[in-house]
Design a protein around this motif. Structure first.
Motif, short mmCIF file in Angstrom:
data_model
loop_
_atom_site.label_atom_id
_atom_site.label_comp_id
_atom_site.label_asym_id
_atom_site.label_seq_id
_atom_site.Cartn_x
_atom_site.Cartn_y
_atom_site.Cartn_z
N ILE A 122 4.54 6.85 10.74
CA ILE A 122 3.54 5.65 10.13
C ILE A 122 2.11 6.09 10.50
N LEU A 123 1.21 6.20 9.50
CA LEU A 123 -0.09 6.52 9.45
C LEU A 123 -0.75 5.09 9.12
N CYS A 124 -1.59 4.60 10.19
CA CYS A 124 -2.09 3.41 10.30
C CYS A 124 -3.64 3.59 11.07
N ASP A 125 -4.51 3.11 10.62
CA ASP A 125 -5.83 3.09 11.28
C ASP A 125 -6.05 4.58 11.87
N THR A 159 0.84 -1.21 -0.03
CA THR A 159 -0.05 -0.03 -0.12
C THR A 159 0.92 1.37 -0.17
N CYS A 160 2.11 1.18 0.55
CA CYS A 160 2.88 2.30 0.68
C CYS A 160 4.58 1.63 0.35
N ALA A 161 5.26 2.95 0.02
CA ALA A 161 6.80 2.43 0.14
C ALA A 161 7.59 3.65 0.07
N GLN A 162 8.76 3.61 0.80
CA GLN A 162 9.57 4.73 0.82
C GLN A 162 11.07 3.84 0.81
N ALA A 163 12.14 4.90 0.76
CA ALA A 163 13.52 4.22 0.66
C ALA A 163 14.49 5.35 1.03
N PHE A 164 15.80 5.07 1.61
CA PHE A 164 16.78 5.91 1.98
C PHE A 164 18.17 5.04 2.01
N LYS A 169 -3.93 -3.43 10.94
CA LYS A 169 -4.72 -2.81 10.01
C LYS A 169 -3.78 -2.17 8.72
N GLN A 170 -4.33 -1.67 7.72
CA GLN A 170 -3.55 -1.32 6.49
C GLN A 170 -2.54 -0.12 6.91
N ILE A 171 -1.27 -0.30 6.55
CA ILE A 171 -0.64 0.86 6.74
C ILE A 171 -0.66 1.86 5.47
N ASP A 172 -1.11 3.07 5.98
CA ASP A 172 -1.55 3.99 4.78
C ASP A 172 -0.47 4.73 4.41
#
Length: 435
Positions: free
Chosen positions: A120-123, A25-30, A104-107
């Protein structure tokens, strides 16, 4: 030498062969790591694993965060289709997997390298984790009833914390090594009827003040004292110092089915935003300042983009048919069109920017390198009197020309990256876009 105008800004390249833990549902990188959130609450951490064969240790892309150059992840739900040549390159491997307590889903994932934190935004709750280990920060309660989240874009571009840059140096990814700032970052949490402002440091999250606001916020971006926020109907800008607000532009200029058009806000530069508006037959992109004044020209797309990302001076958009269009921010013209990757059936692709950049293995540099003859002159032989300084100067000039040509090729082929996740029972493509 290759004419830079003849080299397209981006190319697609796979990074991860397969994701089976859940629907992405989402991704990031560093740096040399990629972080993935899934619909079942799984948090995945991937790390670049170098090949022991020295002939396969290839170049990595590296973009200093203050250069306004970004890398991208292009995701398409579940698994990532494997490209044949990926096995011959360094590859990202799963380093850790954990479940969010809510299940719940990781938004949303927001990396904050300057303080080594992950938001991290979740629920509808905001949780704070450590970077890169993804451990919950102790003694920090989650912020609840979150409708949208906006971290000051200027603070996201600060140099990474010392612990992260030292780690990047030890793995030879050549990422910025200047000592990161330890100043707290500012963020806005948009709730049902208020905008709550917080300050987040390495130790704690502190509430600062609150501004009344109507409900229904879908998206927000902050740059300094200005917060650009969107509901389903209209874009507005708020001066966080004076608490003044005024409307800017409708999200859609025609009636549409609820939920089909989601607003897009992109920070272009300090106190400058790009807003997208659907006209019914095309999409217009307008540049506005934090004071609401229009600047630059207007962009246009044949459909309403799924995702929009900035990689100055390029603006990269993912269209519903999977095509990727690249525009110049300066001239508002199309620079490149990348055909849609083979996503397979089902799923919703997405595109996100990674402000600090990350490593992407590539064979482009190796493929472009070639032998170049360099004439050598020895002074004092065969009765010739040659000035050593001039000989060395000539040789140095030739070597500089060779190095400049290799550097130019390397920069053009490894500067930016995207990833593709795909909703398919088979494996999925994770191309990365490099420049």
């Amino acid at each position: 030498m290759i004419n830079s105008l003849e080299v397209p800004p981006y190319l697609l390249q796979p990074l991860i062969p397969r994701i089976i833990a859940g629907t992405v549902t989402c991704a990031q990188a560093f740096g040399s790591e990629i972080y993935v959130g899934c619909s079942n609450g799984e948090l995945l951490r991937y790390a670049l694993q170098p090949d022991a064969d020295p002939t396969k240790i290839l170049s990595f892309s590296c973009i200093p965060p203050l250069d306004y150059s970004h890398l991208f992840l292009l995701f398409h739900n579940s698994s990532l289709r494997h490209h044949a040549n990926l096995a011959q390159l360094d590859a990202y491997a799963l380093l850790s997997q954990q479940s969010h307590p809510s299940g719940k889903q990781i938004d949303e994932l927001i990396l904050v390298p300057c303080i080594a934190r992950v938001l991290i935004l979740c629920d509808r709750q905001l949780h704070i984790y450590t970077l890169p280990s993804l451990d919950l920060v102790p003694n920090t309660k989650p912020v609840r009833n979150v409708e949208a989240l906006a971290v000051d874009h200027n603070h996201l571009q600060r140099p990474a914390a010392t612990s992260l840059t030292a780690r990047a140096t030890s793995t030879s990814t050549n990422f910025p090594t200047e000592r990161g700032k330890i100043d707290a970052i500012d963020l806005c949490v948009i709730k049902r009827s208020t905008i709550a402002m917080y300050s987040l440091g390495e130790e704690k999250l502190s509430f600062t003040r609150e501004i009344p606001f109507r409900s229904g916020s879908l998206r927000a971006q902050r740059s300094g004292r200005h917060l650009c926020i969107a509901t389903a109907d209209v874009y507005s800008v708020i001066d966080l110092v004076t608490a003044q607000m005024f409307e800017l532009l409708p999200v859609t200029q025609v009636e549409v089915t609820a939920g089909t058009i989601k607003p897009h806000i992109v920070v272009i530069s300090p106190s400058e935003f790009l807003l997208l508006s659907w006209t019914g037959g095309s999409t217009l992109g307008l540049f506005v300042t934090g004071d609401g004044d229009p600047v630059r020209g207007t962009l246009e797309w044949p459909a309403y983009p799924v995702s929009v990302c900035l990689d100055y001076p390029y603006l990269t958009t993912l269209l519903p048919n999977g095509t990727i269009e690249v525009h110049s921010v300066e001239t508002q013209t199309i620079t490149q069109v990348i055909p849609a990757p083979d996503f397979g059936e089902g799923g919703k692709p997405g595109l996100v920017s990674c402000l600090a950049g990350y490593a992407a293995p590539s064979s482009e540099c190796r493929d472009k390198m070639r032998k170049v003859k360099v004439g050598l002159v020895r002074s004092g032989e065969v009765g010739l009197k040659v000035d050593d300084d001039k000989v060395h100067e000539s040789q140095n000039e030739k070597m500089e020309e060779v190095e400049e040509e290799k550097d130019a090729d390397s920069v053009r082929t490894k500067k930016r990256t995207r990833i593709v996740f795909e909703d398919n029972d088979d494996s999925t493509d994770v191309p990365s876009v490099s420049i």
